[in-house]
Design an enzyme around this catalytic site. Structure first.
Site, PDB file in Angstrom:
ATOM      1  N   GLY A  14       0.780  -1.242   0.000  1.00 52.64           N
ATOM      2  CA  GLY A  14       0.000   0.000   0.000  1.00 52.64           C
ATOM      3  C   GLY A  14       0.803   1.279   0.000  1.00 52.64           C
ATOM      4  CG  ASN A 109      -3.550  -0.633 -12.437  1.00 56.52           C
ATOM      5  OD1 ASN A 109      -3.362  -0.814 -11.236  1.00 56.52           O
ATOM      6  ND2 ASN A 109      -2.903  -1.326 -13.365  1.00 56.52           N
ATOM      7  CG  HIS A 111       1.881  -1.831 -15.371  1.00 53.82           C
ATOM      8  ND1 HIS A 111       1.657  -3.082 -14.826  1.00 53.82           N
ATOM      9  CD2 HIS A 111       2.839  -1.986 -16.301  1.00 53.82           C
ATOM     10  CE1 HIS A 111       2.451  -3.951 -15.426  1.00 53.82           C
ATOM     11  NE2 HIS A 111       3.183  -3.321 -16.341  1.00 53.82           N
ATOM     12  CG  ASP A 143      -9.127  -1.487 -21.399  1.00 56.01           C
ATOM     13  OD1 ASP A 143      -8.443  -2.315 -20.749  1.00 56.01           O
ATOM     14  OD2 ASP A 143      -8.787  -1.075 -22.526  1.00 56.01           O
ATOM     15  CG  ASP A 147      -1.396  -3.960 -16.680  1.00 57.73           C
ATOM     16  OD1 ASP A 147      -2.087  -3.487 -15.764  1.00 57.73           O
ATOM     17  OD2 ASP A 147      -0.592  -4.879 -16.499  1.00 57.73           O
TER      18      ASP A 147
HETATM   19  C1  GRF Z   1       3.419  -1.092  -7.459  1.00 55.70           C
HETATM   20  O1  GRF Z   1       4.676  -1.340  -8.031  1.00 55.70           O
HETATM   21  C2  GRF Z   1       2.396  -0.838  -8.525  1.00 55.70           C
HETATM   22  O2  GRF Z   1       2.932  -0.230  -9.665  1.00 55.70           O
HETATM   23  C3  GRF Z   1       1.914  -2.225  -8.856  1.00 55.70           C
HETATM   24  O3  GRF Z   1       1.915  -2.922  -7.643  1.00 55.70           O
HETATM   25  C4  GRF Z   1       2.856  -2.317  -6.754  1.00 55.70           C
HETATM   26  C5  GRF Z   1       2.078  -1.961  -5.535  1.00 55.70           C
HETATM   27  O4  GRF Z   1       2.891  -1.392  -4.542  1.00 55.70           O
HETATM   28  N1  GRF Z   1       0.618  -2.186  -9.478  1.00 55.70           N
HETATM   29  P1  GRF Z   1       2.218  -0.735  -3.257  1.00 55.70           P
HETATM   30  O5  GRF Z   1       1.328  -1.814  -2.629  1.00 55.70           O
HETATM   31  O6  GRF Z   1       1.439   0.453  -3.696  1.00 55.70           O
HETATM   32  O7  GRF Z   1       3.360  -0.386  -2.355  1.00 55.70           O
END
Ligand code: GRF
Length: 219
Positions: A14, A109, A111, A143, A147
């Site tokens: 998180g 999201n 990524h 969507d 990704d």
């Molecule tokens: C991050 O690297 C994000 O890009 C990916 O999952 C990871 C989550 O990290 N989707 P966190 O739980 O927000 O620290």
């Protein structure tokens, strides 16, 4: 516009959730986090919610006979709280139609790769193994694909010859924590306009494609 109501979905540590909390607390983002929903009862994100008096809800995917029902339940919980924008912050599931349909172009999201390269799990590892010299992160609308939704903001970082998955992930994560609150801020100011799969940022003429090019860091 009234204050933006956010619902966060997270499965783990998180840190992106935290960056959004910090942006709100620091006055950089005018929004309120109505609920954290998690599919993992031991997610560290729950501790962050408790610390900041944010309501949280564990929804057990095993309690539903289909994935669609699980996502329908999530959609109902978000709607019941008047959530305007759904923010995936390390949510380790592919979002299904029943949630996408009720929050079309209102789910974001983050990524850890420059999409459309390296979608799916372990974007940083994929970039390293491919031999990419530039890596980074992408905030996009969600969507039905993996990704594949319209890109809002991207940030690029260099890949160094002695990088490990951890060192590269750490470099990328710093920029995740910058661009995610920024994308939400643009949404909250109603400045994101979607045409097909192109996201235009209103009032941002200097960044026609809203790509952030951070300065190269020293190794
Ligand atoms: C991050 O690297 C994000 O890009 C990916 O999952 C990871 C989550 O990290 N989707 P966190 O739980 O927000 O620290």
């Amino acid at each position: 516009m009234n204050i933006l109501k956010i619902g966060v979905l997270a499965s783990g540590r998180g840190s992106n959730f935290q960056s959004i909390i910090d942006a709100i607390d620091g006055g950089r983002l005018r929004a309120s986090i109505e609920i954290l929903i998690t599919d993992n009862p031991s997610a560290f994100a729950i501790e962050r919610a408790k610390k900041h008096n944010i309501k949280y809800l564990f929804i057990d995917p095993k309690a539903f006979s289909t994935k669609d029902e699980f996502f329908e339940k999530i959609g109902n919980e978000l709607k019941a709280r008047g959530v305007d924008l759904v923010v995936l912050a390390g949510f380790m599931r592919i979002v299904r139609k029943p949630l996408i349909d009720v929050y079309r172009n209102k789910i974001m999201n983050i990524h850890p790769a420059i999409l459309p390269s390296f979608p799916g799990l372990h974007g940083q590892r994929q970039a390293l193994q491919y031999g990419a010299k530039i890596a980074g992160c992408t905030v996009h609308f969600v969507d039905e694909g993996m990704d594949t939704g319209p890109i809002i903001i991207q940030a690029a970082v260099p890949v160094f010859p002695d990088d490990t998955e951890d060192s590269l992930s750490e470099r990328i994560l710093k920029f995740e924590h910058k661009i995610y609150p920024e994308a939400i801020r643009l949404f909250s100011e109603e400045r994101l306009e979607i045409e097909g799969r192109i996201v235009k940022v209103k009032g941002h003429p200097e960044f026609s494609s809203s790509i952030v090019n951070p300065p190269i860091e020293e190794p």
